[in-house]
Design an enzyme around this catalytic site. Sequence first.
Site, PDB file in Angstrom:
ATOM      1  N   LYS A 114      42.949  37.085  44.507  1.00 56.69           N
ATOM      2  CA  LYS A 114      41.997  36.999  43.388  1.00 56.69           C
ATOM      3  C   LYS A 114      41.849  38.312  42.619  1.00 56.69           C
ATOM      4  O   LYS A 114      41.584  38.298  41.426  1.00 56.69           O
ATOM      5  CB  LYS A 114      40.629  36.540  43.890  1.00 56.69           C
ATOM      6  CG  LYS A 114      40.596  35.076  44.280  1.00 56.69           C
ATOM      7  CD  LYS A 114      39.200  34.621  44.601  1.00 56.69           C
ATOM      8  CE  LYS A 114      39.210  33.189  45.088  1.00 56.69           C
ATOM      9  NZ  LYS A 114      37.884  32.625  45.230  1.00 56.69           N
ATOM     10  N   ASP A 152      34.798  30.200  39.810  1.00 52.26           N
ATOM     11  CA  ASP A 152      33.925  30.239  40.988  1.00 52.26           C
ATOM     12  C   ASP A 152      32.470  30.424  40.555  1.00 52.26           C
ATOM     13  O   ASP A 152      31.546  29.906  41.187  1.00 52.26           O
ATOM     14  CB  ASP A 152      34.297  31.424  41.898  1.00 52.26           C
ATOM     15  CG  ASP A 152      35.526  31.117  42.749  1.00 52.26           C
ATOM     16  OD1 ASP A 152      35.823  29.919  42.941  1.00 52.26           O
ATOM     17  OD2 ASP A 152      36.183  32.067  43.218  1.00 52.26           O
ATOM     18  N   GLU A 191      34.830  36.556  30.693  1.00 55.06           N
ATOM     19  CA  GLU A 191      33.723  37.436  31.082  1.00 55.06           C
ATOM     20  C   GLU A 191      33.520  37.451  32.596  1.00 55.06           C
ATOM     21  O   GLU A 191      33.233  38.479  33.193  1.00 55.06           O
ATOM     22  CB  GLU A 191      32.486  36.896  30.361  1.00 55.06           C
ATOM     23  CG  GLU A 191      31.252  37.719  30.470  1.00 55.06           C
ATOM     24  CD  GLU A 191      30.024  36.877  30.072  1.00 55.06           C
ATOM     25  OE1 GLU A 191      30.130  36.024  29.177  1.00 55.06           O
ATOM     26  OE2 GLU A 191      28.973  37.090  30.714  1.00 55.06           O
ATOM     27  N   SER A 240      42.727  22.104  47.418  1.00 49.98           N
ATOM     28  CA  SER A 240      42.879  21.968  45.966  1.00 49.98           C
ATOM     29  C   SER A 240      43.950  20.956  45.554  1.00 49.98           C
ATOM     30  O   SER A 240      43.730  20.201  44.601  1.00 49.98           O
ATOM     31  CB  SER A 240      43.168  23.331  45.343  1.00 49.98           C
ATOM     32  OG  SER A 240      42.075  24.180  45.561  1.00 49.98           O
TER      33      SER A 240
END
Length: 499
Positions: free
Chosen positions: A294, A330, A306, A246
């Site tokens: 996560k 993701d 959402e 990243s």
Amino acid sequence: MNRSSLCLSLTGATITENLQEIEKYNAYCDLYELRADYLEPLSISALSSFPEQVKKPVILTVRRAADGGHFKGSETERCGILRRSLASGYRYVDLEEDFQDQKTEQAAEVSGVTVIRSFYDFSGVPADLGRRLRNIKRNPGEVIKAAVMVQNTQELLKLVELALELKVRDGWGNRIILGMGPMGFPTRVLSTFLGSSITYSSTPGRQAAPGPVDPQTLVDLYRFPLIDENVRIFGVIGNPVIHSESPGLQNRGFSLRAMDDAVYLPFQVDNLEAFFRLAEVLDIRGVSVTIPHKQGVIPFLSSRDEGVEAAGACNTIVWRDGLRCGYNTDISGFTAPLKESMGGAIPAGLRAAVIGAGGAARAVVYALRREGVEVLILNRTVERAKELAAVFGCSYGSLGEQERIADYPDLIVQTTSVGMNQEDPEYDPIPDYSFKGGEIVYDIIYIPRLTPLLKRAVQSGCRVINGWDMLAAQAGIQFRLFTGQDFPREASSGIADQY
Ligand code: ATR
């Protein structure tokens, strides 16, 4: 404008070796530290001619074994080496807080060599580091230095708080605060922000202190020369995280969009509470979240999109007006390359088999069901497949029922870790399934780019999508959340080619 200088620690066994390193990295470095404790005995006599050959400032350091160095001789020998060399053009000499030899101190003063008064701790960040640093200077002109091993996020927080406190109290510079180890890594990149006048780097494979970063990576990847005290800090939190792709993606995005005030760093985090305090202290604007955090970050969020609610996982946090806003990119990152490969939209009534039933599968199944796809979940542990299927209204089975994929022939998505870092055909999670050639096969693994499963799929004429496409797509969505700007496509192309 205050800017830290980039120093390369030279740990070659000979002067010639060190000069070769300098030639290689000279474009990136502002000064050098000659670690004379790494030199073989015969090269010690050449110490006096070294500064004039370098043409940039040089720090002379002869580090004792007790401070993590290689010098095995007596203290008298060490002082002798220092004294004999100081008049030959060195800009700085590194002397420890407990250094005792007056004659060497005088030799430094007479020759106009600035003393870097240093403190090392390879076991952690001592509780009384602040007190020690406040009292460490013997003369006003000295630079103070602390190089300490950062063992956990709490320690990184402590070190950063101390650096910023000293910056407020004493002003910018004349100080070096360095966190060693992967957890201390941000202090090396953020040295200007933290008020340190010098940051240290090493050449690959020759780390003088743990926490490897070479000058080229600091400059090209982490945009070191651009970072000033107004830097906007972004990052990725995970554990481990130092090999994350990243930073490459996001920092290239910043460069291509000419956002010279932003940097994206890896934060190896073992304690989320400490990290969120650190985020406030550093005024972090946004982070990507990776394994194993996560799920863990969710209770810390002020709001969740959402996708976070549905997938039970958050991979992006953006700070807005002090609020921590959580997103799951993701999900859209998974769908974007799929839609692209299908001409822009996923056709109604598509039938897909998902291999695996863990956290990643959950996001994938949610994404597919949202598009109206009929899903079969196959997992090694059938109970987990059953639970996931119940949440999203899917069929399920065990990995022993691979023949059932034939009823879900449009798309096969591989979400397990089987095939990660593997070339060997035995790392194929569905070896009993024979491809017909019409399936789209999507493996969310990105190293290797072609997993054993994807290789077999390509050989059977299937279209394939890999985890790199997904990673780049979700990074693009994150970039937009972080910056409000579109992610430049070129930011991901160069890196993809490396594999
Ligand atoms: P992630 O968040 O990456 O999905 P996870 O929640 O630990 O990680 O899930 C890992 C998935 O890979 C699970 O579906 C797991 O199967 P089990 O539920 O049976 O554990 C699957 N997996 C891991 N190693 C596997 C292996 N050697 N063979 C088959 N499936 C495997």
